[in-house]
Design an enzyme around this catalytic site. Structure first.
Site, PDB file in Angstrom:
ATOM      1  N   LYS A 174       0.695  25.158  -3.073  1.00  0.00           N
ATOM      2  CA  LYS A 174      -0.524  24.436  -2.720  1.00  0.00           C
ATOM      3  C   LYS A 174      -0.264  22.935  -2.839  1.00  0.00           C
ATOM      4  O   LYS A 174      -0.637  22.280  -3.811  1.00  0.00           O
ATOM      5  CB  LYS A 174      -1.679  24.867  -3.615  1.00  0.00           C
ATOM      6  CG  LYS A 174      -2.095  26.320  -3.378  1.00  0.00           C
ATOM      7  CD  LYS A 174      -3.206  26.744  -4.303  1.00  0.00           C
ATOM      8  CE  LYS A 174      -3.586  28.205  -4.053  1.00  0.00           C
ATOM      9  NZ  LYS A 174      -4.630  28.681  -4.991  1.00  0.00           N
ATOM     10  N   ASP A 200      -2.771  38.836 -10.929  1.00  0.00           N
ATOM     11  CA  ASP A 200      -3.597  37.911 -10.156  1.00  0.00           C
ATOM     12  C   ASP A 200      -5.066  38.041 -10.528  1.00  0.00           C
ATOM     13  O   ASP A 200      -5.662  39.111 -10.408  1.00  0.00           O
ATOM     14  CB  ASP A 200      -3.407  38.190  -8.662  1.00  0.00           C
ATOM     15  CG  ASP A 200      -4.177  37.204  -7.801  1.00  0.00           C
ATOM     16  OD1 ASP A 200      -4.050  35.997  -8.039  1.00  0.00           O
ATOM     17  OD2 ASP A 200      -4.897  37.661  -6.889  1.00  0.00           O
ATOM     18  N   LYS A 204       2.695  39.964  -1.635  1.00  0.00           N
ATOM     19  CA  LYS A 204       1.295  39.745  -1.981  1.00  0.00           C
ATOM     20  C   LYS A 204       0.392  40.799  -1.350  1.00  0.00           C
ATOM     21  O   LYS A 204       0.862  41.706  -0.673  1.00  0.00           O
ATOM     22  CB  LYS A 204       0.893  38.325  -1.558  1.00  0.00           C
ATOM     23  CG  LYS A 204       1.691  37.245  -2.302  1.00  0.00           C
ATOM     24  CD  LYS A 204       1.461  35.860  -1.756  1.00  0.00           C
ATOM     25  CE  LYS A 204       0.089  35.332  -2.093  1.00  0.00           C
ATOM     26  NZ  LYS A 204      -0.062  35.024  -3.540  1.00  0.00           N
ATOM     27  N   ARG A 231       0.813  -1.217   0.000  1.00  0.00           N
ATOM     28  CA  ARG A 231       0.000   0.000   0.000  1.00  0.00           C
ATOM     29  C   ARG A 231       0.846   1.266   0.000  1.00  0.00           C
ATOM     30  O   ARG A 231       0.511   2.247  -0.682  1.00  0.00           O
ATOM     31  CB  ARG A 231      -0.953  -0.011   1.210  1.00  0.00           C
ATOM     32  CG  ARG A 231      -1.804   1.245   1.385  1.00  0.00           C
ATOM     33  CD  ARG A 231      -2.410   1.768   0.103  1.00  0.00           C
ATOM     34  NE  ARG A 231      -3.154   0.758  -0.635  1.00  0.00           N
ATOM     35  CZ  ARG A 231      -3.479   0.874  -1.910  1.00  0.00           C
ATOM     36  NH1 ARG A 231      -3.113   1.940  -2.611  1.00  0.00           N
ATOM     37  NH2 ARG A 231      -4.166  -0.084  -2.510  1.00  0.00           N
ATOM     38  N   GLU A 242       2.667  40.887  -6.503  1.00  0.00           N
ATOM     39  CA  GLU A 242       1.350  40.500  -7.005  1.00  0.00           C
ATOM     40  C   GLU A 242       0.488  41.754  -7.170  1.00  0.00           C
ATOM     41  O   GLU A 242       0.407  42.578  -6.257  1.00  0.00           O
ATOM     42  CB  GLU A 242       0.703  39.551  -5.996  1.00  0.00           C
ATOM     43  CG  GLU A 242      -0.731  39.162  -6.318  1.00  0.00           C
ATOM     44  CD  GLU A 242      -1.362  38.390  -5.172  1.00  0.00           C
ATOM     45  OE1 GLU A 242      -1.254  37.148  -5.180  1.00  0.00           O
ATOM     46  OE2 GLU A 242      -1.945  39.032  -4.265  1.00  0.00           O
TER      47      GLU A 242
END
Length: 279
Positions: free
Chosen positions: A134, A217, A166, A99, A196
């Site tokens: 992510k 963005d 950001k 597995r 950004e």
């Protein structure tokens, strides 16, 4: 493509603790460790394979005496029913490793496959497809490796290896110009600065600040085309937000340098692989 072996070994150790714990009560009570057999790891659909070396490391953690024949290399396109690996050794060890081996292969191959689908949309164009942060916590090094296997490129590995200012940074600093000026005083001249932007006022401020990379963005195609014309090669252009397979080519043809997509990792579906034992 090099892997961080020490980090991968830690991930494998965690996976073994998670799955085996104090022991495999089914296998340990049914099958003697002395019984030998053969096994094949088989593709049950078409995909781009990734993680074969990791699978081999898992097997070695369980039993260094397992004989392995790896039939493909990472990045190869495999078809349903293709044998990825042929194995021979202790049946007990093979069952315990099964597995964990499949989990790594299925997840990484899924990312490589989705990345390849996306990069094919950009074939012949200068635009690079990049991943994002992510990723599943702890698995970033492997997931970003799978992106490279699929033909994509890596964005930052973490917060430590690149400046990306950001929206929340901008708000706290009091604007793009203040943020850029402040950070420029504190970092090496060798480190690039990316900012950004989500509208044209921010874009103008970023250009006036002479940043190295501008991330557009969540702009629509019309806005992207207008931004590319305005930037006029004064900075590298990255586009992010609402990136889908269908809009990759139009965005790239607008003249951007980079498209970053979180979907190639966090929306990738594990492929179907099985292990078949022969006694």
């Amino acid at each position: 493509m090099e892997l961080n072996i020490k980090m991968i070994e830690k991930l494998i150790d965690i996976a073994i603790i998670e799955d085996i714990g104090s022991g495999d009560i089914t296998t340990d009570n049914l099958i003697s460790s002395e019984i030998l057999g053969k096994a094949k790891i088989v593709a049950k659909e078409d995909f781009i394979v990734a993680g074969l070396d990791v699978a081999s490391m898992v097997l070695e953690k369980f039993d260094k005496n397992i004989q392995k024949e790896i039939c493909f290399k990472d990045g190869d396109e495999v078809k349903s029913t293709d044998v990825l690996m042929s194995l021979q050794g202790s049946v007990s060890s093979l069952l315990k490793a099964e597995r964990i081996v499949l989990n790594f292969l299925q997840r990484l191959s899924g990312i490589a496959t989705k990345t390849r689908e996306y990069t094919l949309e950009l074939k012949g164009l200068k635009t690079r497809l990049l991943d994002t942060r992510k990723t599943i916590p702890g698995f970033r090094v492997l997931e970003k490796y799978a992106v490279r296997v699929g033909g994509g490129y890596n964005h930052r590995m973490g917060l430590y290896d690149g400046v990306l200012i950001k929206d929340n940074h901008i708000a706290m600093a009091g604007g793009i110009k203040k943020a850029v000026a402040s950070i420029r005083k504190k970092i090496s001249h060798l480190i690039k600065i990316e900012v950004e932007v989500s509208n044209f006022d921010e874009l103008k401020e970023a250009i006036e600040s002479k940043v190295d990379v501008i991330m557009l963005d969540n702009m629509n195609l019309s806005e992207i085309k207008k931004a590319v014309k305005f930037i006029d090669k004064r900075a590298l252009i990255e586009v992010s937000g609402d990136i889908r397979k269908e809009n990759l080519k139009p965005i790239a043809m607008a003249g951007v340098d980079i498209i970053s997509s979180g979907a190639i990792t966090h929306q990738a579906t594990a492929v179907d692989i099985s292990m078949r034992l022969n006694f």
